[in-house]
Design a protein around this motif. Structure first.
Motif, PDB file in Angstrom:
ATOM      1  N   ASP A  23      43.901-103.024   5.363  1.00  0.00           N
ATOM      2  CA  ASP A  23      43.463-104.103   6.242  1.00  0.00           C
ATOM      3  C   ASP A  23      43.957-103.883   7.668  1.00  0.00           C
ATOM      4  OD1 ASP A  23      42.555-106.918   6.811  1.00  0.00           O
ATOM      5  OD2 ASP A  23      44.706-107.155   7.168  1.00  0.00           O
ATOM      6  N   ARG A  24      45.204-103.432   7.794  1.00  0.00           N
ATOM      7  CA  ARG A  24      45.821-103.125   9.082  1.00  0.00           C
ATOM      8  C   ARG A  24      46.609-101.837   8.923  1.00  0.00           C
ATOM      9  NH1 ARG A  24      49.028-108.610   9.977  1.00  0.00           N
ATOM     10  NH2 ARG A  24      48.641-108.675   7.733  1.00  0.00           N
ATOM     11  N   ALA A  25      46.775-101.119  10.027  1.00  0.00           N
ATOM     12  CA  ALA A  25      47.498 -99.852   9.952  1.00  0.00           C
ATOM     13  C   ALA A  25      48.260 -99.612  11.248  1.00  0.00           C
ATOM     14  CB  ALA A  25      46.523 -98.697   9.704  1.00  0.00           C
ATOM     15  N   TYR A  26      49.291 -98.814  11.142  1.00  0.00           N
ATOM     16  CA  TYR A  26      50.015 -98.343  12.324  1.00  0.00           C
ATOM     17  C   TYR A  26      50.412 -96.896  12.081  1.00  0.00           C
ATOM     18  CZ  TYR A  26      54.224 -99.156   9.515  1.00  0.00           C
ATOM     19  OH  TYR A  26      55.166 -99.130   8.518  1.00  0.00           O
ATOM     20  N   LEU A  27      50.509 -96.144  13.171  1.00  0.00           N
ATOM     21  CA  LEU A  27      50.905 -94.750  13.091  1.00  0.00           C
ATOM     22  C   LEU A  27      52.008 -94.513  14.114  1.00  0.00           C
ATOM     23  CD1 LEU A  27      50.254 -92.035  11.687  1.00  0.00           C
ATOM     24  CD2 LEU A  27      48.782 -91.512  13.635  1.00  0.00           C
ATOM     25  N   VAL A  28      53.173 -94.118  13.626  1.00  0.00           N
ATOM     26  CA  VAL A  28      54.296 -93.793  14.497  1.00  0.00           C
ATOM     27  C   VAL A  28      54.105 -92.361  14.983  1.00  0.00           C
ATOM     28  CG1 VAL A  28      56.798 -93.499  14.640  1.00  0.00           C
ATOM     29  CG2 VAL A  28      55.831 -95.422  13.344  1.00  0.00           C
ATOM     30  N   CYS A  29      53.936 -92.199  16.279  1.00  0.00           N
ATOM     31  CA  CYS A  29      53.712 -90.894  16.902  1.00  0.00           C
ATOM     32  C   CYS A  29      55.010 -90.460  17.567  1.00  0.00           C
ATOM     33  CB  CYS A  29      52.601 -90.998  17.941  1.00  0.00           C
ATOM     34  SG  CYS A  29      51.046 -91.650  17.293  1.00  0.00           S
ATOM     35  N   ALA A  30      55.427 -89.217  17.318  1.00  0.00           N
ATOM     36  CA  ALA A  30      56.747 -88.826  17.779  1.00  0.00           C
ATOM     37  C   ALA A  30      56.877 -87.312  17.788  1.00  0.00           C
ATOM     38  CB  ALA A  30      57.816 -89.446  16.867  1.00  0.00           C
ATOM     39  N   SER A  31      58.080 -86.848  18.079  1.00  0.00           N
ATOM     40  CA  SER A  31      58.494 -85.474  17.834  1.00  0.00           C
ATOM     41  C   SER A  31      59.773 -85.543  17.012  1.00  0.00           C
ATOM     42  CB  SER A  31      58.712 -84.711  19.148  1.00  0.00           C
ATOM     43  OG  SER A  31      59.628 -85.391  19.988  1.00  0.00           O
ATOM     44  N   GLN A  32      60.141 -84.447  16.397  1.00  0.00           N
ATOM     45  CA  GLN A  32      61.259 -84.433  15.470  1.00  0.00           C
ATOM     46  C   GLN A  32      62.562 -84.837  16.180  1.00  0.00           C
ATOM     47  OE1 GLN A  32      58.975 -82.025  15.858  1.00  0.00           O
ATOM     48  NE2 GLN A  32      57.920 -82.130  13.897  1.00  0.00           N
ATOM     49  N   ARG A  33      63.424 -85.524  15.444  1.00  0.00           N
ATOM     50  CA  ARG A  33      64.752 -85.937  15.916  1.00  0.00           C
ATOM     51  C   ARG A  33      64.673 -86.899  17.098  1.00  0.00           C
ATOM     52  NH1 ARG A  33      66.665 -85.141  11.468  1.00  0.00           N
ATOM     53  NH2 ARG A  33      68.817 -85.136  12.234  1.00  0.00           N
ATOM     54  N   SER A  34      63.647 -87.739  17.086  1.00  0.00           N
ATOM     55  CA  SER A  34      63.460 -88.714  18.161  1.00  0.00           C
ATOM     56  C   SER A  34      63.857 -90.121  17.749  1.00  0.00           C
ATOM     57  CB  SER A  34      61.993 -88.725  18.603  1.00  0.00           C
ATOM     58  OG  SER A  34      61.166 -89.138  17.520  1.00  0.00           O
ATOM     59  N   GLY A  35      64.318 -90.296  16.519  1.00  0.00           N
ATOM     60  CA  GLY A  35      64.633 -91.626  16.013  1.00  0.00           C
ATOM     61  C   GLY A  35      63.525 -92.224  15.182  1.00  0.00           C
ATOM     62  N   SER A  36      62.423 -91.500  15.013  1.00  0.00           N
ATOM     63  CA  SER A  36      61.276 -92.067  14.299  1.00  0.00           C
ATOM     64  C   SER A  36      61.587 -92.365  12.836  1.00  0.00           C
ATOM     65  CB  SER A  36      60.075 -91.127  14.398  1.00  0.00           C
ATOM     66  OG  SER A  36      60.367 -89.857  13.837  1.00  0.00           O
ATOM     67  N   THR A  37      62.456 -91.581  12.218  1.00  0.00           N
ATOM     68  CA  THR A  37      62.786 -91.853  10.810  1.00  0.00           C
ATOM     69  C   THR A  37      63.511 -93.184  10.667  1.00  0.00           C
ATOM     70  OG1 THR A  37      62.865 -89.501  10.255  1.00  0.00           O
ATOM     71  CG2 THR A  37      64.048 -90.994   8.787  1.00  0.00           C
ATOM     72  N   LEU A  38      64.404 -93.488  11.602  1.00  0.00           N
ATOM     73  CA  LEU A  38      65.094 -94.777  11.573  1.00  0.00           C
ATOM     74  C   LEU A  38      64.087 -95.919  11.665  1.00  0.00           C
ATOM     75  CD1 LEU A  38      67.523 -96.669  11.714  1.00  0.00           C
ATOM     76  CD2 LEU A  38      67.696 -96.140  14.174  1.00  0.00           C
TER      77      LEU A  38
END
Length: 284
Positions: free
Chosen positions: A10-25
């Motif tokens: 119904d809704r979606a989001y995509l986290v766009c990043a580069s490695q070791r940028s805090g995206s996993t947190l």
């Protein structure tokens, strides 16, 4: 439907990043809310091995035996035998929650692989990145851009990880054996500057204003940052949890970053995304 017994997206989001940028947190914080889907880095797995890129993959074209000797050994894998439809169904089904919210994460270096995998869904036609994402997810996602201005710290973090295969906090014997190497860190710093510039250029060309999250903001207050994403998604921001992960950086990281900054100044290596001589990544 997203798959047998799975809700529609119904809704979606995509986290766009580069490695070791805090995206996993951020992704793990969103996951544990229970309402923001089951986000993961679905697009990192290579079809030939069914594994993410391994340590030598980050140094293709770098010919330095001293670096090669420090990298973690390559693990054997096995080919991914799923067809394009099966792969898409898995990505959709694994990322969607019971309320129909889907979450995922994409690094710039994975964008070409994503477009290749979607090609068979479109009759063999190679899509552009935005079309590829919509072909997989089925809806236009909220674009969440996590970036880290301090590529010196980002590259040091990555260099430790590719030596040890330790991607989250926790001391180990392998980490104790990690060694500083100026050339390896500089190569990764240049790579991260290029990735972030590629994302910025792509957002501009596509006319997308993503939800921007800077690394320092995220690590200073992960709960408030997660709440901001939930709010934009129309979800309850009070569900944002305390940080589910402990920061991996430590005194050794700070020592290496300080050393790299000093040496980078002598050699003209990048320490931040403002470095003027970084080479942009290929556009997708």
């Amino acid at each position: 439907m997203s798959g047998p017994g799975r809700p529609d997206i119904d809704r979606a989001y995509l986290v766009c990043a580069s490695q070791r940028s805090g995206s996993t947190l951020l992704v793990e914080s969103l996951r544990v809310t229970g309402v923001a889907g089951r986000p993961a880095e679905f697009f990192e797995y290579l079809p030939d091995t069914s594994l993410p890129p391994q340590s030598p993959d980050w140094f293709v074209g770098v010919h330095d035996p001293a670096i090669d000797a420090l990298l973690a050994p390559v693990r054997p894998g096995r080919p991914d035998t799923r067809d394009a439809q099966e792969w898409r169904d898995d990505v959709r089904g694994q990322g969607v929650g019971e309320n129909g919210v889907w979450g995922g994460k994409l690094m710039w270096n994975q964008s070409t692989l994503l477009c290749h995998r979607v090609r068979d869904l479109l009759g063999g036609r190679e899509p552009l990145l935005r079309e590829a994402v919509e072909a997989v997810v089925g809806v236009e996602p909220l674009w969440v851009y996590v970036h880290r201005a301090d590529v010196a710290g980002q590259a040091v973090s990555m260099w430790r990880a590719v030596q040890t295969q330790e991607w989250t906090a926790g001391a180990s014997d392998r980490d104790a054996r990690a060694e500083y190497h100026l050339g390896a860190i500089a190569h990764l710093a240049e790579y991260f500057v290029a990735q972030q510039r590629a994302w910025e250029g792509w957002f501009t060309r596509e006319g997308i204003e993503p939800l921007r999250i800077e690394f320092d903001e995220l690590v200073a207050d992960p709960t408030s940052t997660t709440a901001r994403v939930l709010d934009v998604l129309g979800l309850d921001p009070t569900l944002a949890p305390p940080p589910p992960l402990r920061r991996q950086g430590d005194a050794r990281s700070r020592e290496w970053v300080a050393r790299y900054r000093d040496e980078a100044a002598e050699h003209g290596y990048p320490v931040s995304t403002a470095h003027p001589d970084a080479v942009p990544a290929a556009e997708s």
